[in-house]
Every structure is written in C-alpha cells, then in structure tokens.
Design a protein around this motif. Sequence first.
Motif, PDB file in Angstrom:
ATOM      1  N   ASP A 127       8.386  13.433   0.152  1.00 25.33           N
ATOM      2  CA  ASP A 127       8.697  12.030   0.393  1.00 25.33           C
ATOM      3  C   ASP A 127       7.616  11.318   1.197  1.00 25.33           C
ATOM      4  O   ASP A 127       7.346  10.148   0.981  1.00 25.33           O
ATOM      5  CB  ASP A 127      10.034  11.920   1.134  1.00 25.33           C
ATOM      6  N   ASP A 128       6.967  12.032   2.114  1.00 19.52           N
ATOM      7  CA  ASP A 128       5.935  11.409   2.926  1.00 19.52           C
ATOM      8  C   ASP A 128       4.708  11.045   2.100  1.00 19.52           C
ATOM      9  O   ASP A 128       3.852  10.300   2.546  1.00 19.52           O
ATOM     10  CB  ASP A 128       5.541  12.311   4.094  1.00 19.52           C
ATOM     11  N   LYS A 159      11.033   4.641   0.711  1.00 21.55           N
ATOM     12  CA  LYS A 159      11.394   6.043   0.948  1.00 21.55           C
ATOM     13  C   LYS A 159      12.862   6.166   1.329  1.00 21.55           C
ATOM     14  O   LYS A 159      13.566   7.069   0.857  1.00 21.55           O
ATOM     15  CB  LYS A 159      10.513   6.633   2.044  1.00 21.55           C
ATOM     16  N   GLN A 160      13.323   5.247   2.172  1.00 16.80           N
ATOM     17  CA  GLN A 160      14.734   5.273   2.572  1.00 16.80           C
ATOM     18  C   GLN A 160      15.635   4.983   1.373  1.00 16.80           C
ATOM     19  O   GLN A 160      16.656   5.649   1.181  1.00 16.80           O
ATOM     20  CB  GLN A 160      14.998   4.264   3.694  1.00 16.80           C
ATOM     21  N   GLU A 161      15.269   4.024   0.553  1.00 14.87           N
ATOM     22  CA  GLU A 161      16.041   3.713  -0.654  1.00 14.87           C
ATOM     23  C   GLU A 161      16.095   4.921  -1.583  1.00 14.87           C
ATOM     24  O   GLU A 161      17.118   5.211  -2.171  1.00 14.87           O
ATOM     25  CB  GLU A 161      15.448   2.516  -1.391  1.00 14.87           C
ATOM     26  N   ARG A 162      14.993   5.606  -1.712  1.00 14.16           N
ATOM     27  CA  ARG A 162      14.932   6.806  -2.547  1.00 14.16           C
ATOM     28  C   ARG A 162      15.916   7.856  -2.039  1.00 14.16           C
ATOM     29  O   ARG A 162      16.629   8.490  -2.812  1.00 14.16           O
ATOM     30  CB  ARG A 162      13.513   7.343  -2.528  1.00 14.16           C
ATOM     31  N   ARG A 163      15.948   8.054  -0.717  1.00 17.33           N
ATOM     32  CA  ARG A 163      16.874   9.027  -0.139  1.00 17.33           C
ATOM     33  C   ARG A 163      18.321   8.601  -0.363  1.00 17.33           C
ATOM     34  O   ARG A 163      19.165   9.414  -0.739  1.00 17.33           O
ATOM     35  CB  ARG A 163      16.595   9.208   1.360  1.00 17.33           C
ATOM     36  N   VAL A 164      18.626   7.329  -0.149  1.00 19.85           N
ATOM     37  CA  VAL A 164      19.994   6.834  -0.304  1.00 19.85           C
ATOM     38  C   VAL A 164      20.443   6.910  -1.759  1.00 19.85           C
ATOM     39  O   VAL A 164      21.559   7.357  -2.048  1.00 19.85           O
ATOM     40  CB  VAL A 164      20.117   5.384   0.222  1.00 19.85           C
ATOM     41  N   ALA A 220       8.128   2.553   3.904  1.00 22.36           N
ATOM     42  CA  ALA A 220       9.222   3.247   4.596  1.00 22.36           C
ATOM     43  C   ALA A 220      10.567   2.820   4.007  1.00 22.36           C
ATOM     44  O   ALA A 220      11.470   3.647   3.833  1.00 22.36           O
ATOM     45  CB  ALA A 220       9.178   2.955   6.091  1.00 22.36           C
ATOM     46  N   TYR A 221      10.700   1.539   3.667  1.00 21.35           N
ATOM     47  CA  TYR A 221      11.923   1.047   3.027  1.00 21.35           C
ATOM     48  C   TYR A 221      12.124   1.729   1.669  1.00 21.35           C
ATOM     49  O   TYR A 221      13.221   2.169   1.338  1.00 21.35           O
ATOM     50  CB  TYR A 221      11.874  -0.471   2.866  1.00 21.35           C
TER      51      TYR A 221
END
Length: 107
Positions: free
Chosen positions: A90-91, A68-73, A65-66
């Motif tokens: 992303d999932d 994935k969040q880094e990828r989005r940011v 989950a971290y």
Amino acid sequence: MKVTEKVEVEAVTDVVCDVCLTTTRVADENLEYATLKAHWGYGSQHDGERYEVHLCESCFFSTLAYFKQERRVQNLFSEDSDRDQAFSTDDRLGLVATDDYFGDRDA
C-alpha cells in the motif's frame, strides 16, 4: 546567415496548487508540482470531459494518503488473496520509480 528578431513567447511562470492555492515555486526557482489528469471516453458518465488538477507536494501526498485509505476501506472485508498482497504494498500505491532525478529511468 542568421536572421534574428524579437519574438514574444508565452511561458509558464508559476503553477498554483488547485487545492491550497499556494505557489509550487521552490527556492531555486523551479516548479515542483504533480498533475492529476483524466480524459473520460465514450460511454462513461463524463464522456468527452477532460480534467487536469495541479497539486503542490503537500496536497499531492495528502491526496495519495486519502486514496490509500479509500483502498483499505473499500476492501476491508475482502477475502481475495491478490487484494491482501496489494495491501502489503500500500505504501507504494502509484509509485513507478525511485531515485529518478532526471526522468530518464525505464518504467
């Protein structure tokens, strides 16, 4: 003719999560864990270093989950259409198989 003798063998009896320090042993006495590995090659800042981190299921999915969040940011303001498509999946980041209970499906 069979020749037998007692042989002392070293075996893995438990794997402890490197993050939360809990056992990865589940009810049926199996070990359920993920392994995050890295082997840095020539020219990298960490040339010759090897890493191996064992994670329980909970810590693995928290780590994912971290990521994935880094990828989005990291790509928040990207205008690249290929990256936009990556966000729609992303999932599935890192997922290579489903319903592969015995590890015998082709990747």
